[in-house]
Scaffold this motif. Structure first.
Motif, mmCIF file in Angstrom:
data_model
loop_
_atom_site.group_PDB
_atom_site.id
_atom_site.type_symbol
_atom_site.label_atom_id
_atom_site.label_comp_id
_atom_site.label_asym_id
_atom_site.label_seq_id
_atom_site.Cartn_x
_atom_site.Cartn_y
_atom_site.Cartn_z
ATOM 1 N N ASP A 25 -0.161 7.112 16.040
ATOM 2 C CA ASP A 25 -0.097 5.803 15.833
ATOM 3 C C ASP A 25 -0.918 6.506 17.962
ATOM 4 O OD1 ASP A 25 0.231 3.848 15.500
ATOM 5 O OD2 ASP A 25 1.543 3.460 17.009
ATOM 6 N N VAL B 277 -3.470 -0.756 2.413
ATOM 7 C CA VAL B 277 -3.604 -0.759 3.837
ATOM 8 C C VAL B 277 -2.547 -1.221 4.505
ATOM 9 C CG1 VAL B 277 -4.916 -2.538 5.545
ATOM 10 C CG2 VAL B 277 -6.529 -1.587 3.293
ATOM 11 N N ALA B 278 -1.582 -2.237 3.632
ATOM 12 C CA ALA B 278 -0.239 -2.964 4.523
ATOM 13 C C ALA B 278 0.181 -1.492 4.844
ATOM 14 C CB ALA B 278 0.078 -3.657 3.422
ATOM 15 N N LEU C 56 -0.121 1.942 5.136
ATOM 16 C CA LEU C 56 -1.143 2.122 6.172
ATOM 17 C C LEU C 56 -0.548 1.517 7.807
ATOM 18 C CD1 LEU C 56 -4.178 2.939 5.282
ATOM 19 C CD2 LEU C 56 -2.169 4.623 5.435
ATOM 20 N N ARG C 57 -0.633 -0.116 8.046
ATOM 21 C CA ARG C 57 -0.429 -0.857 9.027
ATOM 22 C C ARG C 57 0.606 -0.475 9.408
ATOM 23 N NH1 ARG C 57 -3.633 -5.557 10.623
ATOM 24 N NH2 ARG C 57 -3.596 -5.144 12.712
ATOM 25 N N PRO D 284 0.457 1.310 13.485
ATOM 26 C CA PRO D 284 0.301 -0.344 13.551
ATOM 27 C C PRO D 284 -1.497 -0.555 14.475
ATOM 28 C CG PRO D 284 2.729 0.154 14.410
ATOM 29 C CD PRO D 284 2.104 1.386 14.023
ATOM 30 N N ALA E 184 -3.470 0.504 14.081
ATOM 31 C CA ALA E 184 -4.570 1.073 13.467
ATOM 32 C C ALA E 184 -5.161 -0.939 12.827
ATOM 33 C CB ALA E 184 -4.340 1.881 11.866
ATOM 34 N N ARG E 185 -6.496 -0.944 13.429
ATOM 35 C CA ARG E 185 -6.751 -2.526 13.087
ATOM 36 C C ARG E 185 -7.698 -2.306 11.674
ATOM 37 N NH1 ARG E 185 -9.591 -4.173 15.441
ATOM 38 N NH2 ARG E 185 -9.182 -6.888 15.484
ATOM 39 N N VAL F 81 -10.088 -0.669 8.521
ATOM 40 C CA VAL F 81 -8.843 0.431 7.923
ATOM 41 C C VAL F 81 -9.752 1.124 6.602
ATOM 42 C CG1 VAL F 81 -7.397 1.303 6.500
ATOM 43 C CG2 VAL F 81 -6.196 0.292 8.723
ATOM 44 N N ARG G 230 -9.989 2.283 2.993
ATOM 45 C CA ARG G 230 -8.840 3.382 1.862
ATOM 46 C C ARG G 230 -9.895 3.362 1.329
ATOM 47 N NH1 ARG G 230 -4.529 0.300 -2.397
ATOM 48 N NH2 ARG G 230 -3.839 2.706 -2.990
ATOM 49 N N ASN H 217 -10.890 -3.443 4.945
ATOM 50 C CA ASN H 217 -10.490 -4.759 5.483
ATOM 51 C C ASN H 217 -11.474 -5.034 6.682
ATOM 52 O OD1 ASN H 217 -9.945 -4.086 8.331
ATOM 53 N ND2 ASN H 217 -7.832 -3.617 7.948
#
Length: 267
Positions: A81, A99-100, A102-103, A107, A109-110, A112, A114, A133
């Motif tokens: 992170d 994506v959810a 991963l985020r 945290p 990461a904005r 993303v 996949r 995203n």
């Protein structure tokens, strides 16, 4: 190619992608590889090309490519992170991790992307499905596209939910083709061919058909019809394969099973 890149996980897939990126113009001096147990081949590649391998405190890069095993995400996330800057694009090739997901674990990461590549990406003939995203800029998407296209064709998706279907069709698809070769060879053996001959013929037939598909934009159905003479040997075989209980329903069940399992692996 992005101005700088950090590859996390340099196994078979990650290593193959790195080789493709370097050949496509990625600056090795602006590239970092993080892998706790790199292979001798990867260590030699990094040394030969001037890529930093496991430096002690790497700065965030323009793109961080996550290519570890999905089950290793929880353990790796705390250390990763802090490697993600406010303008870093995270590109994940982790099967089943949304994506959810991963985020939630990363945290910082904005933006993303996949992606789901497949094994032929290792020889530059991959098929990759990708989803970006809403935080991914046009420039970041272009960088991701350049990276993914270095290993083969890329299909961008408007809905992340489609990734599970991509996983089932192209991600797992090479295994279906390999099984086709196995079963075709075995059928040849049972028809009287020596095992070595049956295997060579089956491999060459499937590889040749794939090469023809790659070279000819004609639809697969039309190519099938072109090699099928009415009342001939191919027609006799296709009558079995295209029966109500033949290949089509079997393939639908197989893809549905893989898609369902891909959904189960998220979280």
């Amino acid at each position: 190619m992005p101005a700088s890149l950090m590859l996390v996980g340099a196994g078979k897939m990650g290593g193959a992608m790195l080789e493709g990126w370097l050949e496509a113009g990625l600056d090795p001096a602006a590239t970092v590889v993080l892998d706790p147990a790199p292979s001798e081949t990867m260590a030699q590649l990094c040394a030969d090309r001037g890529v930093a391998l496991n430096p002690p405190d790497p700065a965030p890069a323009a793109v961080l490519v996550l290519a570890i095993k999905p089950q290793g995400l929880d353990a790796a996330a705390p250390g990763l992170d802090r490697r993600i800057g406010p303008d870093t694009l995270l590109v994940s090739v982790l099967a089943g991790k949304t994506v959810a997901d991963l985020r939630g674990r990363l945290p910082a990461a904005r933006a993303v992307v996949r992606a789901m590549p497949n094994l032929p990406a290792s020889i530059g003939h991959g098929a990759t499905g990708a989803f970006a995203n809403g935080a991914v800029s046009e420039g970041q998407r272009a960088s991701a596209d350049a990276l993914l296209a270095a290993s083969g064709m890329v299909a961008w998706l408007d809905d992340e939910a489609m990734i599970d279907a991509v996983t089932a069709v192209s991600g797992s698809g090479p295994a279906y083709v390999f099984l086709l070769v196995e079963t075709l060879a075995q059928a040849g053996i049972e028809a009287g061919l020596p095992p070595a001959v049956a295997t060579r013929l089956a491999r060459a037939t499937v590889a040749g058909a794939g090469a023809l598909l790659d070279a000819d934009s004609t639809e697969a159905g039309a190519l099938r019809q072109a090699v099928t003479s009415p009342g001939g040997t191919t027609a006799a075989a296709l009558q079995v394969l295209m029966a109500e209980d033949g290949m089509a329903p079997l393939m639908r069940r197989a893809v549905a099973a893989a898609q369902r399992r891909a959904g189960e692996l998220s979280g």
